[in-house]
Scaffold this active site. Sequence first.
Site, PDB file in Angstrom:
ATOM      1  N   ASN A   6       0.832  -1.200   0.000  1.00 57.20           N
ATOM      2  CA  ASN A   6       0.000   0.000   0.000  1.00 57.20           C
ATOM      3  C   ASN A   6       0.870   1.254   0.000  1.00 57.20           C
ATOM      4  O   ASN A   6       2.016   1.231   0.452  1.00 57.20           O
ATOM      5  CB  ASN A   6      -0.924   0.006   1.217  1.00 57.20           C
ATOM      6  CG  ASN A   6      -1.864  -1.183   1.221  1.00 57.20           C
ATOM      7  OD1 ASN A   6      -2.139  -1.777   0.174  1.00 57.20           O
ATOM      8  ND2 ASN A   6      -2.357  -1.557   2.389  1.00 57.20           N
ATOM      9  N   HIS A  43       5.984  -0.191  -2.554  1.00 58.96           N
ATOM     10  CA  HIS A  43       5.600   0.555  -3.754  1.00 58.96           C
ATOM     11  C   HIS A  43       5.652   2.062  -3.565  1.00 58.96           C
ATOM     12  O   HIS A  43       5.073   2.805  -4.357  1.00 58.96           O
ATOM     13  CB  HIS A  43       4.209   0.115  -4.216  1.00 58.96           C
ATOM     14  CG  HIS A  43       4.163  -1.312  -4.659  1.00 58.96           C
ATOM     15  ND1 HIS A  43       3.039  -2.108  -4.550  1.00 58.96           N
ATOM     16  CD2 HIS A  43       5.126  -2.106  -5.208  1.00 58.96           C
ATOM     17  CE1 HIS A  43       3.309  -3.312  -5.012  1.00 58.96           C
ATOM     18  NE2 HIS A  43       4.561  -3.342  -5.418  1.00 58.96           N
ATOM     19  N   CYS A  72      10.121  14.948  -8.722  1.00 59.06           N
ATOM     20  CA  CYS A  72      10.460  15.416 -10.064  1.00 59.06           C
ATOM     21  C   CYS A  72      11.333  14.372 -10.742  1.00 59.06           C
ATOM     22  O   CYS A  72      12.361  13.958 -10.199  1.00 59.06           O
ATOM     23  CB  CYS A  72      11.199  16.756 -10.013  1.00 59.06           C
ATOM     24  SG  CYS A  72      11.759  17.284 -11.653  1.00 59.06           S
ATOM     25  N   CYS A  79       7.715  20.903 -12.545  1.00 58.41           N
ATOM     26  CA  CYS A  79       8.567  21.102 -11.375  1.00 58.41           C
ATOM     27  C   CYS A  79       8.919  22.580 -11.257  1.00 58.41           C
ATOM     28  O   CYS A  79       9.392  23.187 -12.229  1.00 58.41           O
ATOM     29  CB  CYS A  79       9.838  20.270 -11.509  1.00 58.41           C
ATOM     30  SG  CYS A  79      11.075  20.598 -10.223  1.00 58.41           S
ATOM     31  N   SER A 115      -4.144 -10.318  -2.580  1.00 56.26           N
ATOM     32  CA  SER A 115      -4.308 -11.459  -3.477  1.00 56.26           C
ATOM     33  C   SER A 115      -2.968 -11.890  -4.064  1.00 56.26           C
ATOM     34  O   SER A 115      -2.885 -12.934  -4.718  1.00 56.26           O
ATOM     35  CB  SER A 115      -5.268 -11.102  -4.619  1.00 56.26           C
ATOM     36  OG  SER A 115      -4.715 -10.049  -5.407  1.00 56.26           O
TER      37      SER A 115
END
Length: 293
Positions: free
Chosen positions: A106, A123, A131, A182, A224
Amino acid sequence: MTAVPAHDHHTLQDFIERHQRLFVLTGAGCSTDSGIPDYRDLQGGWKRPQPVTFQAFMGELSTRQRYWARSLVGWPRFGLAQPNATHHALAALEARGQLEVLLTQNVDRLHQAAGSQAVIDLHGRLDVVRCMGCERRMPRTEFQVLLEQANPGWAALEAAQAPDGDADLDDVAFEHFVVPPCPVCGGVLKPNVVFFGENVPRARVERAFAHLQAADAVLVVGSSLMVYSGFRFVQTAARNGLPIAALNFGRTRADELLTLKVEQSCAQALAFLHAPPHLPRARSVNDASARSA
């Protein structure tokens, strides 16, 4: 290993209490009670169109316009999400001294908000924007101000919450949406998360595998495992002979590798972690009947 069907959370409790260095791997099912939708159905298929790929985001202005428009509308609710009973239960597991590491797929940082410290965000994290040119980072809340200033009126749109901190905007034209560059180098700004088609940073993966090497069991919560970046840790654990338990509704990619599988509410199945460890479990009616038989 052969998957063991189990419907009693006491079986999971026994599994957890037998191990002192648990490698916990969590997924979207941990955060649904916090109002963040999950991605997949009970068969592991997508509930909605697949997420944006890294290649499309970096290569197509239209993809970035659509992504950031949906994010502008969805971020305020996502950013206000609070940890639920599952997050607090896993923080309690760490407080008991039974956690080797908590590896989460998550990007919502709710494990940390609940008090967990030994966390690896596999992740990345959605509350930071990066940037892709100069590597400058900024808080997502700061970028929200830039998005709203560049796109007056969009924040007032109403739409259902989606899993990636965005919103389901249907029948909306995105071609005039302005994506701020940016402020330092003018480069492309991207959420500091791993998109589909993008590699997880090697150092992060190696750190997670080092913890797996030190673990005595694996516990999967609310995933899963359909995405390989998470599944590979369970695959390696099985190859190394570690016992593996999964707490998840529906099919997982690792069903054939599991020692134990429990299809129950994560919060309910882990509720015992809020009690002091090693206390005798309350006897159920079935327990009493079995003893008197």
